[in-house]
Design a protein around this motif. Sequence first.
Motif, short mmCIF file in Angstrom:
data_model
loop_
_atom_site.label_atom_id
_atom_site.label_comp_id
_atom_site.label_asym_id
_atom_site.label_seq_id
_atom_site.Cartn_x
_atom_site.Cartn_y
_atom_site.Cartn_z
N ASP A 1 30.95 -35.61 -32.50
CA ASP A 1 31.77 -36.52 -33.31
C ASP A 1 31.71 -36.14 -34.78
N ALA A 2 30.53 -35.70 -35.23
CA ALA A 2 30.41 -35.30 -36.63
C ALA A 2 31.30 -34.10 -36.94
N VAL A 3 31.32 -33.12 -36.04
CA VAL A 3 32.14 -31.93 -36.26
C VAL A 3 33.62 -32.29 -36.29
N ILE A 4 34.06 -33.07 -35.31
CA ILE A 4 35.48 -33.42 -35.28
C ILE A 4 35.83 -34.32 -36.47
N GLY A 5 34.87 -35.13 -36.92
CA GLY A 5 35.12 -35.96 -38.09
C GLY A 5 35.31 -35.13 -39.34
N VAL A 6 34.45 -34.13 -39.55
CA VAL A 6 34.57 -33.26 -40.72
C VAL A 6 35.90 -32.50 -40.69
N LEU A 7 36.23 -31.93 -39.53
CA LEU A 7 37.49 -31.18 -39.44
C LEU A 7 38.68 -32.10 -39.71
N GLY A 8 38.63 -33.34 -39.20
CA GLY A 8 39.72 -34.27 -39.44
C GLY A 8 39.86 -34.62 -40.91
N ARG A 9 38.72 -34.82 -41.60
CA ARG A 9 38.80 -35.15 -43.02
C ARG A 9 39.27 -33.96 -43.85
N LEU A 10 38.82 -32.75 -43.50
CA LEU A 10 39.33 -31.57 -44.20
C LEU A 10 40.83 -31.41 -44.00
N ALA A 11 41.30 -31.65 -42.77
CA ALA A 11 42.72 -31.48 -42.46
C ALA A 11 43.57 -32.59 -43.07
N ALA A 12 42.94 -33.75 -43.33
CA ALA A 12 43.71 -34.83 -43.95
C ALA A 12 44.09 -34.49 -45.38
N ASP A 13 43.22 -33.73 -46.05
CA ASP A 13 43.51 -33.34 -47.43
C ASP A 13 44.59 -32.26 -47.47
N ARG A 14 44.37 -31.22 -46.70
CA ARG A 14 45.37 -30.14 -46.59
C ARG A 14 45.34 -29.62 -45.16
N PRO A 15 46.50 -29.24 -44.61
CA PRO A 15 46.49 -28.70 -43.24
C PRO A 15 45.46 -27.59 -43.10
N LEU A 16 44.80 -27.56 -41.95
CA LEU A 16 43.63 -26.70 -41.77
C LEU A 16 43.81 -25.78 -40.57
N VAL A 17 43.43 -24.52 -40.77
CA VAL A 17 43.33 -23.56 -39.68
C VAL A 17 41.85 -23.19 -39.52
N LEU A 18 41.31 -23.39 -38.34
CA LEU A 18 39.93 -23.00 -38.02
C LEU A 18 39.99 -21.77 -37.13
N VAL A 19 39.43 -20.66 -37.63
CA VAL A 19 39.43 -19.40 -36.89
C VAL A 19 38.04 -19.19 -36.27
#
Length: 1000
Positions: free
Chosen positions: A143-161
């Motif tokens: 949940d922590a990982v998905i939460g961080v990714l969600g908050r990063l993507a909320a600011d600007r669209p995010l690509v995780l490679v």
Amino acid sequence: MIGGVTRRGSSRVFVGRQAEVDRLQEAFARAVDGHPSLVLVAGDAGVGKTRLVAEFSRRVEATNSTTIAGGCLDLGEGGLPYAPFVEALRAAARHLDPAASQAAFGPSADVLGGLVPDLHPAAVVVPRADQRDAAAGLARLFDAVIGVLGRLAADRPLVLVLEDIHWADGSTRDLIRFLLRNLRDERLLIVATYRSDDLHRRHPLLPLLSELERADRVERLELRPFDRDELAEQLLGILGEQPSPTLVDALLLRSDGLPFYVEELVAGSADSASRLPSTLRDILGLRLATLSPASLALVRAAAVIRGRIPHDRLAAIVDMDENALIGSLREAIDARILVPTGGGDGPAYTFRHALLREAAYDSLLPAERVAMHARVADHLSETIRAQLRPEPSTLADFALHAYEAHDLPHALSGSVMALRAFIDVVAYREAFVHAERALELWSRVDAPSDRAGIGHADLLALAGQMASAANRPEQATALTQDALAEFDDAGGRERRASVLADLQWYAWESRAFEVSVAAAERAFELGGSGAPTRLKSQVTRILGAQRLGTGRLHESARLLETAMSVADEIDDHTSWSAAASVLAHAFADLGQAARAGDLLDRTSEAGTYDGLPFERIPSEVDRSIAALTIGRFDDAERFARFGLELATRYGWEARFGWMFRSCIVDALFELGRYDETEVVAGPALTRGAIHHDIRWTATTMARVAVAQGRLNEAHRLLDSLDSTTPTDYENAFTVVARMDLVRAEARHQDIGSTADPVVVGLDDREGAADAWALLGLGIEACADGIVLARRRRRSGDPWRLEANAESWLSTLRSLERRYSADGGGGSRFEAILATAEAETSRAGGAPDPAAWEAAADRWLGLSHPFQAAQARLRFAEALLLTGGDRPTAEATLRAAHTTVLRIGAIPLRVQIEELAIASRLRLDPTTPPPSVTDTREVRLTNRERDVLRLVAEGHTNREIGDRLFVSEKTASVHVSNAMAKLGSLSRYEAAAAANRQGLL
């Protein structure tokens, strides 16, 4: 130099791949709109996966979006867990300003701090003494990982490679699976690359890929090698001028169009294309041979370190002063073998391509490798001593390098340290790898307990817990048994009881049922007395569940009630709810539907448990089974879907998912939602033999196939069940499916022998719920046979069928009397009994409309469309045979027909249509009454007529072949030909159509 032209290491121009870039950009555009997805980029080593992703990332970042990347390391299953996520999150944290970093990572810093100390350097990891809470730990981390990714993507669209997931550790694979299933509307695109040529048939990535590629939000790109024109364009970018046709042809032949090979061939070749190396090994050998001895030694040392190569670690293991080191590094970087990489913890390097690292490592002599691993281990040992809380990756590296250096004492201590560290960061698969290594080394080291800081028995027990967490119940069972054999009584009653509680579950999962029951009994002896504690409630509940599984239901209920009482005394809502769920199952099996229903309602209420530890997840299965048993099919589906969601969210989907899917399929079957059963069950039934863990799913899908007239499919599913001896409960479930098939194929002579394994001795059993459906089906099949025999004027068979039907109805009536004292067996039992009573009137030649109407009402109240439609058919038939109300019969038959059309029950549809035609009733009120004959002209051969007559009488293809002195296959061909001529979807429909048209 080639032809006097200066060569670059790689082309500045991005060659080809436009279609692949376009697809990546389309996926990213969907992510920007709130539709996250995963793109898998596959291809051979050297085909250009990294270059493609780098070009796509460059274009994404040009749109003011963010890309973060991490790579998997070739460290095996015991290496750094979650490696690509750690790298990506660490890079993201370092590139954000303090306010943005706090906003993105702050809510999750405590959880992620153990894995990525940069996020929360002050975090203190508290080891968990009870690893049965592993599910909760995984949940918090995921949940922590998905939460961080969600908050990063909320600011600007995010690509995780995520690069090189063919090297992904087990924990990384679990996290990828979790992300895909739990992403909702985040503006996130995940791009994962892997080498398709590395995936041998037992590669650990293959099961994950198989699962991912069935998901709607996953897309796969397979990169192909360059064609001649693309390769020429690549060479133009490298050489700065048009290459000669001869050079292009030679490089295409030698490289197979793989861009990396082309670059290495150009970099390592002589001036003449005719002298190009012939193999990749030769290519890379030439590349390394161009280095000076000092630089080559440095590159070989870097290959031993592997992964990301910190400067200080490299300096510590090579015998060079700083100036010589810098000079050798510069040479390796200029030769495009090493690449510098940044980072907040100092300078570091990586190999430009993994194949270069492999070549450098392979060039070391065995003795050189051992000596170099020893140097790395010594450096890591100093690092560990200097750190207040060493990172798990450092401990894992130390253990691995000490092992490769044959330093067994340090390998043992390092493996145990890594084991504990991985437990603390919720990486149980990797923890298990180090536990296995520690156990392997134990007998090879002097004073191992002093070295490891743990006793052998405790290490075995801990290894068993990690094996279970890694979904290896057989190993968990064996390890825990070994641990118990070494524990002496001085080890403490509670400790032994706790380990025995673990063992009973591991053994049950691995189908060592006797071991499981014995462990539960011994755990209760040790921990089931004294003051109220969580352990007392747990071992009491466990023994109650075991008694349920072995059919001792009254004892089970008493134990479970005690477990609930203890949980009440210590205010442990989770333990109370887990015990109540199992008790609901026991009450349902005892025919105490009201009590079961009350517990289901109470465990459904919010606040009945605080947290969801390991034991809470499987108890959802008991809730679903209890709801199925008492006829609350919608609730059964809801409970099972909730359990599946929990298992997925808490990282246990692979372990418990099959249980919940079986319950979902059962509920959907009862509700007549056959198409949905295929969606849920399909992925589990693709393998050849049906493993015991999905036996229930396979048998239910066999029943679906029977209901829809796909009898060959039903045979295939039932024949594919593995040879593992089923439990009594599993066997009863399978026998119901076999009885369905016996009835559909009108094998009336097999009714008794099919039912006997379950019904013989039923009166002496405490619970009979698993036999209710079988008794009802058996009576229905007997009634069919008696009616057919009466029509054929036979006397022998009906007597045997009548005896069976009377005996089984007597059993149902006896159960009704037993259940009535506790409020009745519930709506499902009552519907089965009502149908059995009505079937008895049909078998006796005087069908009772009132009895059939009551049965239909019972099934309608349960929202069971198939049984309701069948009862309505019999109700209409009884009305017509007794001179009852024709309009009521017509309306009833029409409602039944609408139902079977909706659910796709073809054989039942044929029966309804036959009755409508024979009785001149309208199934469609807008059309005139049907004619007894059809005007369409169909020409059947005499043999096809003979075959359809026997089909109409209920014979199987094998019986038809015996009657007509032809093979079963020939009979099947005649049936298929007749079906095609008549435009029928099933053999039953073909026989009915032929009869309707007067062809028989």
